[in-house]
Design a protein around this motif. Sequence first.
Motif, short mmCIF file in Angstrom:
data_model
loop_
_atom_site.label_atom_id
_atom_site.label_comp_id
_atom_site.label_asym_id
_atom_site.label_seq_id
_atom_site.Cartn_x
_atom_site.Cartn_y
_atom_site.Cartn_z
N THR A 413 32.18 47.56 29.92
CA THR A 413 33.33 48.29 30.44
C THR A 413 33.49 48.04 31.94
N CYS A 414 34.70 47.70 32.36
CA CYS A 414 35.00 47.54 33.79
C CYS A 414 35.45 48.87 34.35
N ASP A 417 38.94 48.96 35.90
CA ASP A 417 39.96 49.00 34.85
C ASP A 417 40.05 50.38 34.22
N ARG A 420 42.03 52.49 36.53
CA ARG A 420 43.44 52.09 36.40
C ARG A 420 44.07 52.67 35.13
N PHE A 421 43.33 52.63 34.01
CA PHE A 421 43.84 53.13 32.74
C PHE A 421 44.17 54.62 32.81
N GLU A 449 46.02 48.05 40.47
CA GLU A 449 46.49 46.85 39.75
C GLU A 449 46.25 45.59 40.58
N CYS A 452 42.56 44.79 40.40
CA CYS A 452 42.22 44.24 39.08
C CYS A 452 42.66 42.77 38.95
N LYS A 453 43.67 42.38 39.71
CA LYS A 453 44.14 40.99 39.66
C LYS A 453 43.38 40.09 40.63
N HIS A 501 35.38 42.70 42.73
CA HIS A 501 36.79 42.34 42.47
C HIS A 501 37.48 41.87 43.74
N CYS A 507 35.28 39.91 38.01
CA CYS A 507 35.11 41.15 37.25
C CYS A 507 33.75 41.08 36.56
N VAL A 511 36.40 41.84 32.02
CA VAL A 511 37.47 42.57 31.34
C VAL A 511 38.85 42.26 31.92
N CYS A 512 38.97 42.26 33.24
CA CYS A 512 40.27 42.10 33.89
C CYS A 512 40.82 40.69 33.62
#
Length: 573
Positions: A413-414, A417, A420-421, A449, A452-453, A501, A507, A511-512
């Motif tokens: 699990t990130c 992320d 963010r969720f 976001e 995460c990118k 990140h 990541c 995950v990302c």
Amino acid sequence: MKAFKDELVKKGLDREVMLVETGCHGMCEMGPVVVVYPEGAFYCRVMPEDVPEIVEEHLYKGRIVQRLLYTVPQDMEKVPYYRDIPFYSKQHRIVLSNCGYIDPEKIEEYIARDGYIALGKALLEMTPEEVLDEVKKSGLRGRGGAGFPTGLKWEFARKAPGNKKYVICNADEGDPGAFMDRSTLEGDPHSVIEGMALGAYAIGADEGYIYCRAEYPLAIKRLKIAIAQAEEMGLLGDNIMGTNFSFHLHLKEGAGAFVCGEETALMASIEGRRGMPRPRPPFPAQHGLWGKPTNINNVETWANVPKIILNGADWFASMGTEKSKGTKIFALTGKITNTGLIEVPMGITIKEIIYELGGGILNGKEFKAVQIGGPSGGCLTKEHLDLPIDYESLTGAGAIMGSGGLVVMDEDTCMVDVARFFLEFTQRESCGKCVPCREGTKQMLLMLEKICKGEGTLEDLSKLEELAYMVKETSLCGLGQTAPNPVITTIRYFRDEYLAHIEEKRCPAKVCPALIKYVVDPDKCRKCGLCARNCPVKCISGDRQTPYFIDQEKCIKCGTCMQVCPFGVIAKV
């Protein structure tokens, strides 16, 4: 159900065996569940084709069907009886005591389990003040979030001037992964109705509302049946049990807005207005529904009340910790072996819940974190496994009890992320009334976001943290005040993942999507073409002579190629 009916008739057992459709047994991972009483044999994942064997072997010949029994994952031992399954043996079921046992659509079955005796005791033997004092002495705290003492809340409403008062049940359960209220309403609706009648008697109310989200059609159906049955028996309506106490109960269906779980927004929705919070004070106890004194509690809180009046405050206070009395229901979801609903004494540790009741992490993976308290809660780590679950301990660790959602995460699990969720959910559900929540959560989401990118900067991380505390301190209602919690706790406990990140454009949990890619090992590729045939966007090329190759520009990072490759030559990097 149909298979059982047909098979019982076929074997001539339809008059010997009673078939009862119940509410949820709690062990959702093992459904459909069938329990045979009186011995309590527990069959799981029962399919229609298994029914003839159960009827023939168990009901007709008295032999337990071994292959359908629960298997303990650790030692693969078969457990025949409900009471011996580790998932249930550590539980202390008070609110859930009838769920999975009675037919919730038959009031007689609730009454047979001491239903409405507490209401009779209160109306015929106790004054409203004595009922209120009993609830205060029990130490019951609100099970919907902040944990405010229930008796004290009732006392404010009782002392408020006015002849017209209301009680409300907040059944607007909107947290992702939470289904405590739903299961209670579907499995034992009369416990909530009786609790509300007791609360109305204690504070001097004669009318109540159950606010239940329309996405719970079975709960709504069973509430309607239960209310009608209680009215027919004289347990709701005018002059209940021949006394001068009258109580009328209505059902209001919500349209699914998460913000309507906030009490002032909920009341606005009942009144026919848009569900938006208002500043407090005045509090609902002074100025609530249609301007009248109103007491609001959630499903679990109301369902505890009949048991307290029936068994006494000392009985309830004997469970739990010094400041957190009784039990708490949790919805176990995520990367855990036994997903489902549990009711445990306050003070139990996170480790006991995950490893003893939950059966440990799925597929033998390593535990990483648990999100407790829903989207408004916080992420806790391995260091918190021995933390006792009570209001004060969780608050001190940066989480909240919330309504009882408990999402378990493993090593894959990130945490960036995850933040963010949950923030994406609360940002979408913001009503937009106050600027800190409306604009602050949006800007926080944009920053997450970006991180995460792999496009985030250290300045973004600093701004994100600062903004999170600002939104928490200045938002109008509980939604905005708690929305930053997942961000704050993941930065606090998993800062290294944020830095990976930002600084390494990596990541760690893979995950990302922007920071991973799938690659084929050309030296080990067997050139079978399974990956190419299953790729949904046809971005994999190769043939029987040439190793397959993934076009990174076209790849959508779905992972299908890695899943279907039987030789393990595709890696996620």
